[in-house]
Write a protein that holds these residues in place. Structure first.
Motif, PDB file in Angstrom:
ATOM      1  N   PHE A  54       0.906  -1.208   0.081  1.00  0.00           N
ATOM      2  CA  PHE A  54      -0.113   0.128   0.127  1.00  0.00           C
ATOM      3  C   PHE A  54       0.731   1.351   0.118  1.00  0.00           C
ATOM      4  O   PHE A  54       0.734   2.384  -0.553  1.00  0.00           O
ATOM      5  N   GLY A  55       1.855   1.147   0.882  1.00  0.00           N
ATOM      6  CA  GLY A  55       2.936   2.390   0.719  1.00  0.00           C
ATOM      7  C   GLY A  55       3.444   2.550  -0.665  1.00  0.00           C
ATOM      8  O   GLY A  55       3.738   3.867  -1.284  1.00  0.00           O
ATOM      9  N   VAL A  56       3.713   1.507  -1.297  1.00  0.00           N
ATOM     10  CA  VAL A  56       4.411   1.667  -2.553  1.00  0.00           C
ATOM     11  C   VAL A  56       3.262   2.283  -3.635  1.00  0.00           C
ATOM     12  O   VAL A  56       3.867   3.411  -4.487  1.00  0.00           O
ATOM     13  N   LEU A  57       2.406   1.738  -3.524  1.00  0.00           N
ATOM     14  CA  LEU A  57       1.074   2.234  -4.320  1.00  0.00           C
ATOM     15  C   LEU A  57       0.728   3.602  -4.023  1.00  0.00           C
ATOM     16  O   LEU A  57       0.422   4.425  -4.875  1.00  0.00           O
ATOM     17  N   HIS A  58       0.567   4.047  -2.750  1.00  0.00           N
ATOM     18  CA  HIS A  58       0.457   5.541  -2.436  1.00  0.00           C
ATOM     19  C   HIS A  58       1.523   6.354  -3.094  1.00  0.00           C
ATOM     20  O   HIS A  58       1.360   7.522  -3.611  1.00  0.00           O
ATOM     21  N   GLU A  59       2.716   5.998  -2.949  1.00  0.00           N
ATOM     22  CA  GLU A  59       3.679   6.832  -3.551  1.00  0.00           C
ATOM     23  C   GLU A  59       3.660   6.823  -4.969  1.00  0.00           C
ATOM     24  O   GLU A  59       3.961   7.983  -5.589  1.00  0.00           O
ATOM     25  N   LEU A  60       3.493   5.867  -5.721  1.00  0.00           N
ATOM     26  CA  LEU A  60       3.262   6.034  -6.942  1.00  0.00           C
ATOM     27  C   LEU A  60       2.146   6.845  -7.712  1.00  0.00           C
ATOM     28  O   LEU A  60       2.231   7.577  -8.617  1.00  0.00           O
ATOM     29  N   ARG A  61       1.071   6.787  -6.828  1.00  0.00           N
ATOM     30  CA  ARG A  61      -0.191   7.508  -7.038  1.00  0.00           C
ATOM     31  C   ARG A  61       0.162   8.936  -6.652  1.00  0.00           C
ATOM     32  O   ARG A  61      -0.213  10.254  -7.565  1.00  0.00           O
ATOM     33  N   THR A  62       0.862   9.195  -5.826  1.00  0.00           N
ATOM     34  CA  THR A  62       1.365  10.618  -5.283  1.00  0.00           C
ATOM     35  C   THR A  62       2.074  11.239  -6.559  1.00  0.00           C
ATOM     36  O   THR A  62       2.078  12.416  -6.960  1.00  0.00           O
ATOM     37  N   ARG A  63       3.124  10.584  -7.159  1.00  0.00           N
ATOM     38  CA  ARG A  63       4.065  11.192  -7.941  1.00  0.00           C
ATOM     39  C   ARG A  63       3.427  11.182  -9.272  1.00  0.00           C
ATOM     40  O   ARG A  63       3.503  12.244  -9.983  1.00  0.00           O
ATOM     41  N   TYR A  64       2.826  10.135  -9.563  1.00  0.00           N
ATOM     42  CA  TYR A  64       2.633   9.870 -11.273  1.00  0.00           C
ATOM     43  C   TYR A  64       1.045  10.652 -11.427  1.00  0.00           C
ATOM     44  O   TYR A  64       0.629  11.111 -12.374  1.00  0.00           O
ATOM     45  N   GLY A  65       0.151  10.716 -10.217  1.00  0.00           N
ATOM     46  CA  GLY A  65      -0.934  11.223 -10.371  1.00  0.00           C
ATOM     47  C   GLY A  65      -0.662  12.897 -10.336  1.00  0.00           C
ATOM     48  O   GLY A  65      -1.717  13.519 -11.270  1.00  0.00           O
TER      49      GLY A  65
END
Length: 347
Positions: free
Chosen positions: A330-341
């Motif tokens: 979940f932490g990895v997904l949140h970081e990816l969503r924060t950056r690429y979102g």
């Protein structure tokens, strides 16, 4: 493909992504199962590092060399866990005959009130040693496989402890190594993902340790009030067992009740059972969902589903690793969503 309407194309694309991710996840799980003797110590070492890193960091800040502080931290953990287990096992060995005698006395008491059912319990208690001897004879036929399993477990535990030492000692180099193997210009993203995942694991370990501490204190106080011998050692066993969700608490609570039965009688054992059950209800319905959901930033339902899924995949070890692995994901997904979102919104 362009003949399909846009919603259908999007649905097909999401189905493809989900199938691809599921396939990669399944292959990863199968590989971990095949290489469990290497993967399991690494995962356990990461959990241990996440728990012990604050202590190690404080010792290094106080001027203690990194190798010495890592070694002292590992030795302290081994001494605490080994000492607690030794105290409880020694207490059980010393009171084994008293446990059997207490069971026989309880069977007679029940027989006076319930007749045949109590008599059966009395007979079972009277023949407890004979039944254990027969069980031991049956188990002896599988001694080779049993020794193999024990040897494998000991080897993985030693490897995990050594890895904890190296992870603690060389933790300051982890970011540099990670950035050196990052492809292209993805070093910043990979570092951010790794930091977010490790913070999630640290949160899980802090939450679990806090829950284990509360369980141990409550049960220790209850056993001290009931004047059960070895209450502190039993509380230490409860603390260690709390790191294995549900099953560890059940086994450590059962040991506490047996010791109470052997030394204090049937009534006190029932009170001890009440204390254990009350603490387990508090943990299962309040502490486990609320505290862990805050420390790993996941909904309580996700925590419970993750534990159940981990148990179905890898048993007790899966129950132990399911929540931290899910939290890291979940932490990895949140970081990816924060950056690429953010990039997508800006464009």
């Amino acid at each position: 493909m362009h003949l399909l309407p846009l919603p259908a194309r999007r649905f097909a694309a999401w189905c493809g992504v989900i199938l691809l991710a599921s396939g990669v996840g399944y292959v990863g799980i199968r590989l971990c199962a095949e290489l469990r003797t290497a993967v399991t110590p690494v995962l356990l070492a990461l959990l241990g590092t996440a728990l012990l890193r604050p202590l190690h960091r404080r010792m290094v800040a106080a001027g203690v060399p990194r190798s010495l502080s890592a070694g002292v931290t590992c030795v302290a953990v081994v001494a605490v866990v080994g000492g607690a287990v030794y105290i409880v096992v020694a207490a059980l060995i010393d009171s084994g005959d008293q446990i059997v005698a207490a069971l026989r006395s309880a069977g007679r008491s029940i027989a006076d009130h319930f007749g045949a059912a109590g008599t059966s319990l009395d007979d079972l208690a009277a023949n407890a040693k004979e039944l254990l001897a027969k069980f031991g004879g049956t188990a002896a036929s599988n001694v080779i496989s049993g020794v193999s399993v024990v040897g494998e477990t000991i080897a993985m535990a030693v490897l995990a402890l050594l890895l904890v030492f190296f992870f603690l000692r060389d933790s300051h180099r982890a970011v540099g190594v990670l950035r050196s193997v990052a492809p292209g210009g993805s070093a910043d993203t990979l570092e951010a993902m790794a930091r977010r995942a490790f913070r999630a694991v640290e949160g899980f370990m802090r939450g679990t340790t806090f829950i284990a501490f509360i369980d141990a204190v409550c049960i220790t106080v209850g056993l001290l009030v009931l004047d059960v011998p070895g209450a502190v050692g039993l509380g230490a066993l409860v603390f260690v067992g709390a790191y294995i969700p549900y099953l560890g608490a059940f086994l450590s609570g059962a040991v506490a009740v047996l010791v109470a039965l052997a030394d204090r009688g049937f009534v006190i054992a029932l009170w001890a059972l009440g204390v254990v059950l009350a603490v387990q209800v508090l943990e299962g319905h309040v502490l486990q969902p609320v505290i862990q959901s805050r420390t790993v930033q996941m909904h309580p339902a996700v925590v419970m589903v993750a534990i159940t899924a981990g148990a179905s995949v890898a048993g007790i070890l899966g129950m132990l690793l399911a929540v931290p692995v899910t939290a890291a994901g979940f932490g990895v997904l949140h970081e990816l969503r924060t950056r690429y979102g953010a990039v997508a919104d800006g464009s």
